[in-house]
Design a protein around this motif. Structure first.
Motif, PDB file in Angstrom:
ATOM      1  N   LEU A 137       0.824  -1.202   0.000  1.00 16.02           N
ATOM      2  CA  LEU A 137       0.000   0.000   0.000  1.00 16.02           C
ATOM      3  C   LEU A 137       0.861   1.255   0.000  1.00 16.02           C
ATOM      4  O   LEU A 137       0.625   2.182  -0.783  1.00 16.02           O
ATOM      5  CB  LEU A 137      -0.933  -0.005   1.212  1.00 16.02           C
ATOM      6  CG  LEU A 137      -1.899   1.182   1.314  1.00 16.02           C
ATOM      7  CD1 LEU A 137      -2.741   1.309   0.045  1.00 16.02           C
ATOM      8  CD2 LEU A 137      -2.785   1.047   2.541  1.00 16.02           C
ATOM      9  N   SER A 138       1.880   1.309   0.851  1.00 15.65           N
ATOM     10  CA  SER A 138       2.760   2.477   0.850  1.00 15.65           C
ATOM     11  C   SER A 138       3.567   2.540  -0.443  1.00 15.65           C
ATOM     12  O   SER A 138       3.810   3.629  -0.980  1.00 15.65           O
ATOM     13  CB  SER A 138       3.686   2.462   2.076  1.00 15.65           C
ATOM     14  OG  SER A 138       4.488   1.295   2.100  1.00 15.65           O
ATOM     15  N   GLY A 139       3.952   1.382  -0.972  1.00 11.59           N
ATOM     16  CA  GLY A 139       4.708   1.367  -2.216  1.00 11.59           C
ATOM     17  C   GLY A 139       3.900   1.865  -3.401  1.00 11.59           C
ATOM     18  O   GLY A 139       4.386   2.651  -4.223  1.00 11.59           O
ATOM     19  N   ASP A 140       2.646   1.419  -3.501  1.00 10.44           N
ATOM     20  CA  ASP A 140       1.806   1.884  -4.606  1.00 10.44           C
ATOM     21  C   ASP A 140       1.508   3.373  -4.488  1.00 10.44           C
ATOM     22  O   ASP A 140       1.449   4.089  -5.499  1.00 10.44           O
ATOM     23  CB  ASP A 140       0.508   1.080  -4.644  1.00 10.44           C
ATOM     24  CG  ASP A 140       0.708  -0.322  -5.219  1.00 10.44           C
ATOM     25  OD1 ASP A 140       1.692  -0.520  -5.947  1.00 10.44           O
ATOM     26  OD2 ASP A 140      -0.112  -1.205  -4.930  1.00 10.44           O
ATOM     27  N   LEU A 184       7.118   7.370 -10.582  1.00 12.08           N
ATOM     28  CA  LEU A 184       7.909   6.227 -11.048  1.00 12.08           C
ATOM     29  C   LEU A 184       7.009   5.000 -11.186  1.00 12.08           C
ATOM     30  O   LEU A 184       7.176   3.983 -10.493  1.00 12.08           O
ATOM     31  CB  LEU A 184       9.071   5.956 -10.091  1.00 12.08           C
ATOM     32  CG  LEU A 184      10.068   7.104  -9.900  1.00 12.08           C
ATOM     33  CD1 LEU A 184      11.253   6.644  -9.073  1.00 12.08           C
ATOM     34  CD2 LEU A 184      10.538   7.657 -11.241  1.00 12.08           C
ATOM     35  N   LEU A 185       6.065   5.071 -12.108  1.00  9.58           N
ATOM     36  CA  LEU A 185       5.116   3.979 -12.285  1.00  9.58           C
ATOM     37  C   LEU A 185       5.758   2.729 -12.852  1.00  9.58           C
ATOM     38  O   LEU A 185       5.171   1.638 -12.792  1.00  9.58           O
ATOM     39  CB  LEU A 185       3.970   4.430 -13.195  1.00  9.58           C
ATOM     40  CG  LEU A 185       3.126   5.602 -12.665  1.00  9.58           C
ATOM     41  CD1 LEU A 185       2.026   5.938 -13.656  1.00  9.58           C
ATOM     42  CD2 LEU A 185       2.539   5.270 -11.306  1.00  9.58           C
ATOM     43  N   SER A 186       6.956   2.859 -13.407  1.00 10.82           N
ATOM     44  CA  SER A 186       7.647   1.686 -13.941  1.00 10.82           C
ATOM     45  C   SER A 186       8.251   0.823 -12.838  1.00 10.82           C
ATOM     46  O   SER A 186       8.596  -0.338 -13.079  1.00 10.82           O
ATOM     47  CB  SER A 186       8.750   2.120 -14.915  1.00 10.82           C
ATOM     48  OG  SER A 186       9.674   3.006 -14.280  1.00 10.82           O
ATOM     49  N   MET A 187       8.361   1.345 -11.635  1.00 12.54           N
ATOM     50  CA  MET A 187       8.868   0.567 -10.499  1.00 12.54           C
ATOM     51  C   MET A 187       7.731  -0.238  -9.895  1.00 12.54           C
ATOM     52  O   MET A 187       6.570   0.180  -9.914  1.00 12.54           O
ATOM     53  CB  MET A 187       9.461   1.470  -9.405  1.00 12.54           C
ATOM     54  CG  MET A 187      10.741   2.153  -9.764  1.00 12.54           C
ATOM     55  SD  MET A 187      11.532   2.981  -8.326  1.00 12.54           S
ATOM     56  CE  MET A 187      12.405   1.577  -7.585  1.00 12.54           C
ATOM     57  N   THR A 188       8.055  -1.386  -9.342  1.00 15.25           N
ATOM     58  CA  THR A 188       7.080  -2.142  -8.571  1.00 15.25           C
ATOM     59  C   THR A 188       7.147  -1.699  -7.116  1.00 15.25           C
ATOM     60  O   THR A 188       8.132  -1.088  -6.668  1.00 15.25           O
ATOM     61  CB  THR A 188       7.358  -3.650  -8.646  1.00 15.25           C
ATOM     62  OG1 THR A 188       8.621  -3.922  -7.996  1.00 15.25           O
ATOM     63  CG2 THR A 188       7.409  -4.127 -10.097  1.00 15.25           C
ATOM     64  N   ALA A 189       6.098  -2.024  -6.359  1.00 21.79           N
ATOM     65  CA  ALA A 189       6.105  -1.715  -4.926  1.00 21.79           C
ATOM     66  C   ALA A 189       7.267  -2.419  -4.238  1.00 21.79           C
ATOM     67  O   ALA A 189       7.887  -1.870  -3.324  1.00 21.79           O
ATOM     68  CB  ALA A 189       4.779  -2.118  -4.297  1.00 21.79           C
TER      69      ALA A 189
END
Length: 384
Positions: free
Chosen positions: A134-137, A145-150
């Motif tokens: 949740l914090s990662g998203d 940086l939508l290309s990164m995963t959580a």
């Protein structure tokens, strides 16, 4: 050399639980030099509240500091107008209005999606399965940086946090930090020119910020913006489940989730300290300092100062926790404070308890850290 009284610590014991040492220092040596950290620690709230603002004496500019060396010189490591100018550049992405009008809907959607996947299972490790994604998203959206995963964000954040607290000089910790920062740089390059409106990457590019400043300030955002809400979410859930009388006050409407959040970050400060460099020879609270020496303002100790909080070791949602300085007290007050409050108190905690009936602890929870503190794991169960 600082003339403060010397206070020896066992580093492993301090990382496991710093509060006994901090309490003793606060009572007997509130400004004390700790040789194991090569720093003078301030532990009283009034001292920290005053001297965090005295950038003429205790500067955030630290050319040789761990954060600057490992992550680049970000706005947390600048004072005066250089700090304020970068704060103004990033503000449109983190303003109360942007949090309310843009990010809160994202937080709600992410929480609903994650909880829909968890609800049928009946058990989870909440740090890994809820607080971290949740914090990662949330941070993916805010940084752009939508290309990164959580998971990549979490790895990079933890690697930088560990690197910035690596005062014992562990080379493996430093190597992981470099790996994390390189990963962030690669994703900044990938998203440059394609970041969504309102995101930090987009507003900094629009403001004409130099590439090295963008990189440094996004790394700063990730280093605090992932760990602090992640640890506050998981830690507050544990605190409420471990204190059912306090949880009942929230669920019964006696106190709000915002008060639960404020009391938790006071009681178990996710960000436990902020470092400073002595800018000039001075004498403060009877202690002499020389330029270049290191000072740590211990927020965790300040938030348990008995001069401001009755029975400070007690987790009590009915107390007035407004004097806490979990987000800082001076010009470097956390720029992401509004986003953190909205995510944790506005979404993460209420949606969790609404969606998972009968939520309860299902195993041991251990906390770790003194500069940054949170639970290592949080096993829970509920009625699926």
């Amino acid at each position: 050399m600082s003339t403060a009284p010397v206070w020896e610590i066992d580093h492993a014991r301090f990382a496991a639980d710093p509060y006994p040492d901090l309490k003793a220092m606060q009572e007997r040596a509130p400004v004390a030099f700790v040789p194991q950290l090569n720093a003078t620690l301030f532990t009283r709230r009034d001292h920290i509240f005053e001297y965090e603002k005295r950038i003429d004496l205790f500067s955030s500019t630290q050319p040789g500091g761990l954060m600057t060396v490992l992550m680049g010189e970000n706005m947390m490591r600048r004072d005066g107008e250089p700090h304020l100018s970068e704060r103004r550049q990033i503000f449109p992405a983190l303003s109360p209005r942007t949090v309310r009008d843009v990010w809160t809907a994202t937080f709600e959607a992410d929480a609903a999606r994650i909880l829909a996947g968890l609800a049928p299972k009946g058990r989870a490790e909440l740090c890994r399965d809820y607080a971290m994604p949740l914090s990662g998203d949330a941070l993916r959206a805010i940084t752009g940086l939508l290309s990164m995963t959580a998971e990549e964000l979490d790895f990079s954040s933890q690697a930088m946090i560990d690197g910035c607290a690596n005062y014992v000089g562990d080379p493996a910790v430093e190597a992981r930090c470099h790996e994390g920062t390189a990963l962030i740089d690669a994703h900044i390059d990938r998203m440059a020119g394609a970041a969504p409106a309102h995101s930090i990457l987009a507003v900094l590019q629009e403001a004409g910020a130099a590439t090295e400043r963008i990189r440094a300030n996004i790394k700063l955002t990730i280093s605090g913006g992932q760990n602090e809400p992640r640890d506050a979410i998981a830690g507050a859930v544990w605190a409420l489940l471990a204190h059912p009388d306090q949880l009942a006050k929230v669920l019964g409407g006696e106190v709000g989730w915002d008060q639960a959040f404020a009391e938790y970050v006071r009681w178990m400060s996710p960000i436990g300290m902020s470092p400073r460099r002595v800018a000039e020879r001075c004498a403060v609270e009877g202690v002499g300092f020389e330029p270049g020496e290191r000072v740590f303002f211990m927020f965790g100790a300040a938030n348990r100062d008995p001069d401001h909080f009755d029975e400070p070791e007690r987790f009590d949602l009915t107390r007035d926790a407004s004097a806490h300085i979990a987000f800082g007290a001076g010009p470097h007050f956390c720029a992401g404070a509004w986003a953190s409050k909205a995510l944790v108190a506005g979404v993460a905690l209420p949606r969790l308890f609404e969606r998972l009936p009968g939520l309860r602890l299902a195993g041991e929870t251990r906390f770790h850290g003194w500069a940054f503190r949170g639970p290592l794991s949080l096993p829970v169960a509920w009625e699926a």
